[in-house]
Scaffold this motif. Structure first.
Motif, PDB file in Angstrom:
ATOM      1  N   HIS A  13     -16.434   7.702   6.104  1.00 38.99           N
ATOM      2  CA  HIS A  13     -15.270   7.586   5.230  1.00 38.99           C
ATOM      3  C   HIS A  13     -14.558   6.270   5.518  1.00 38.99           C
ATOM      4  O   HIS A  13     -14.607   5.771   6.624  1.00 38.99           O
ATOM      5  N   LYS A  14     -13.875   5.761   4.548  1.00 41.33           N
ATOM      6  CA  LYS A  14     -12.975   4.607   4.606  1.00 41.33           C
ATOM      7  C   LYS A  14     -13.681   3.247   4.548  1.00 41.33           C
ATOM      8  O   LYS A  14     -14.531   2.926   5.374  1.00 41.33           O
ATOM      9  N   THR A  15     -13.207   2.465   3.583  1.00 42.90           N
ATOM     10  CA  THR A  15     -13.573   1.048   3.501  1.00 42.90           C
ATOM     11  C   THR A  15     -12.703   0.303   4.515  1.00 42.90           C
ATOM     12  O   THR A  15     -11.771   0.891   5.100  1.00 42.90           O
ATOM     13  N   GLN A  16     -12.922  -0.994   4.665  1.00 49.05           N
ATOM     14  CA  GLN A  16     -12.080  -1.773   5.583  1.00 49.05           C
ATOM     15  C   GLN A  16     -10.615  -1.734   5.145  1.00 49.05           C
ATOM     16  O   GLN A  16      -9.716  -1.600   5.967  1.00 49.05           O
ATOM     17  N   LEU A  17     -10.418  -1.830   3.845  1.00 50.36           N
ATOM     18  CA  LEU A  17      -9.049  -1.824   3.303  1.00 50.36           C
ATOM     19  C   LEU A  17      -8.352  -0.495   3.639  1.00 50.36           C
ATOM     20  O   LEU A  17      -7.189  -0.472   4.072  1.00 50.36           O
ATOM     21  N   GLU A  18      -9.078   0.588   3.462  1.00 48.31           N
ATOM     22  CA  GLU A  18      -8.507   1.922   3.741  1.00 48.31           C
ATOM     23  C   GLU A  18      -8.253   2.111   5.242  1.00 48.31           C
ATOM     24  O   GLU A  18      -7.247   2.698   5.645  1.00 48.31           O
ATOM     25  N   ALA A  19      -9.180   1.591   6.054  1.00 48.56           N
ATOM     26  CA  ALA A  19      -9.013   1.713   7.506  1.00 48.56           C
ATOM     27  C   ALA A  19      -7.768   0.928   7.949  1.00 48.56           C
ATOM     28  O   ALA A  19      -6.971   1.402   8.776  1.00 48.56           O
ATOM     29  N   LYS A  20      -7.573  -0.253   7.369  1.00 48.66           N
ATOM     30  CA  LYS A  20      -6.412  -1.083   7.735  1.00 48.66           C
ATOM     31  C   LYS A  20      -5.103  -0.399   7.302  1.00 48.66           C
ATOM     32  O   LYS A  20      -4.115  -0.423   8.030  1.00 48.66           O
ATOM     33  N   ALA A  21      -5.133   0.207   6.126  1.00 49.19           N
ATOM     34  CA  ALA A  21      -3.927   0.898   5.630  1.00 49.19           C
ATOM     35  C   ALA A  21      -3.565   2.048   6.575  1.00 49.19           C
ATOM     36  O   ALA A  21      -2.386   2.301   6.858  1.00 49.19           O
ATOM     37  N   PHE A  22      -4.575   2.722   7.101  1.00 48.15           N
ATOM     38  CA  PHE A  22      -4.345   3.821   8.051  1.00 48.15           C
ATOM     39  C   PHE A  22      -3.663   3.281   9.313  1.00 48.15           C
ATOM     40  O   PHE A  22      -2.677   3.839   9.793  1.00 48.15           O
ATOM     41  N   LEU A  23      -4.203   2.171   9.828  1.00 50.48           N
ATOM     42  CA  LEU A  23      -3.636   1.621  11.074  1.00 50.48           C
ATOM     43  C   LEU A  23      -2.205   1.108  10.853  1.00 50.48           C
ATOM     44  O   LEU A  23      -1.368   1.206  11.755  1.00 50.48           O
ATOM     45  N   GLU A  24      -1.945   0.611   9.669  1.00 49.57           N
ATOM     46  CA  GLU A  24      -0.569   0.184   9.344  1.00 49.57           C
ATOM     47  C   GLU A  24       0.387   1.367   9.443  1.00 49.57           C
ATOM     48  O   GLU A  24       1.488   1.250   9.961  1.00 49.57           O
ATOM     49  N   GLU A  25      -0.063   2.522   8.962  1.00 52.92           N
ATOM     50  CA  GLU A  25       0.765   3.734   9.062  1.00 52.92           C
ATOM     51  C   GLU A  25       0.941   4.153  10.524  1.00 52.92           C
ATOM     52  O   GLU A  25       2.011   4.592  10.936  1.00 52.92           O
TER      53      GLU A  25
END
Ligand code: PEP
Length: 250
Positions: A13-25
């Motif tokens: 699961h998760k593209t790089q963009l999605e993974a980065k958004a998760f870490l931002e949270e």
């Protein structure tokens, strides 16, 4: 104090963009200093998350979900421990039940993967666990022993200073059927006993054993009250930052 290690296994699961958004949270939350948070994204996001984690000064370990059992060579589509370490992985999940059952990984292969992780100074997170049938047949203890001995039999306790084990009953992974804290604790005791027989009590006390299988925030208090449960490995509930944060803040 008992360690509390909370590991996210994002699977495919998760593209790089999605993974980065998760870490931002994650960066917006106050990570409790008493808990260790680890994330295993897809290979493509390891270096991206490691870079971001450093820039944000987040105390989270980034790791991998698998590693090849060879150090290099003609193994199309595979990834080596050196490549994972180079990307920033600090731990690697080895012997997950999806690898054992879908990709037919044997205990002998898992043992070699552990050696590869150790060669690159990555923490091996060894997963073991019985199927529903094996539990029904009353052979859980035997299966856990086979898996522990098969994976760790050739190492010394000096080799395994960083070892982490996860008890992941196959019937609980992704099914919503979480093991009761008592069932999990009993299995963790079996694992600890095997480790103690192989490497001694003193060493075994230092090996964290995590529980994995349909973990939700509501289950955390009771699981973590058990003496031999040192944390959790979380699949589905680690994909959204809010559910994962609730698990961390149990
Ligand atoms: C896992 O994949 O290791 C796992 C425990 O998944 P889930 O939490 O979804 O059961």
């Amino acid at each position: 104090m008992k360690r509390a290690i909370i590991v996210a296994n994002w699977k495919m699961h998760k593209t790089q963009l999605e993974a980065k958004a998760f870490l931002e949270e994650m960066a917006k939350m106050d990570l409790p200093s008493t808990k260790e948070v680890w994330i295993a994204p897809s290979y493509t996001s390891i270096s991206v998350l490691e870079e971001m984690r450093k820039n944000l000064n987040l105390s989270i370990l980034i790791g991998a979900q698998n590693v090849n059992e060879h150090n290099l060579g003609a193994f199309t589509g595979e990834i080596s421990a050196a490549q994972l370490s180079d990307a920033g992985a600090k731990f690697v999940i080895i012997g997950h039940s999806e690898r054992r059952h879908i990709y037919l990984e044997s205990d002998a292969m898992i043992e070699k993967k552990i050696a590869q992780a150790l060669n690159e100074s990555m923490i091996p997170l060894l997963c073991v666990g019985e199927t529903e049938d094996q539990r029904a047949q009353g052979v859980t203890k035997k299966i856990l022993s086979f898996q522990i001995r098969g994976a760790l039999g050739s190492f010394s306790k000096e080799d395994l200073q960083s070892l982490v084990v996860a008890y992941e009953p196959v019937w609980a992974i992704g099914t919503g059927k979480i093991a009761t804290p008592e069932i999990a604790e009993e299995a963790h005791q079996m694992i600890k006993k095997d480790l103690a027989n192989m490497f001694g009590e003193e060493f075994t006390e230092t090996v964290p054993v995590l529980y994995g299988g349909s973990v939700k925030a509501e289950s955390m208090q009771n699981l973590m009250k058990q003496r031999n449960i040192n944390g959790v490995l979380v699949g589905g509930a680690s994909l959204a930052p809010d559910t994962f944060q609730k698990i961390i803040n149990y």
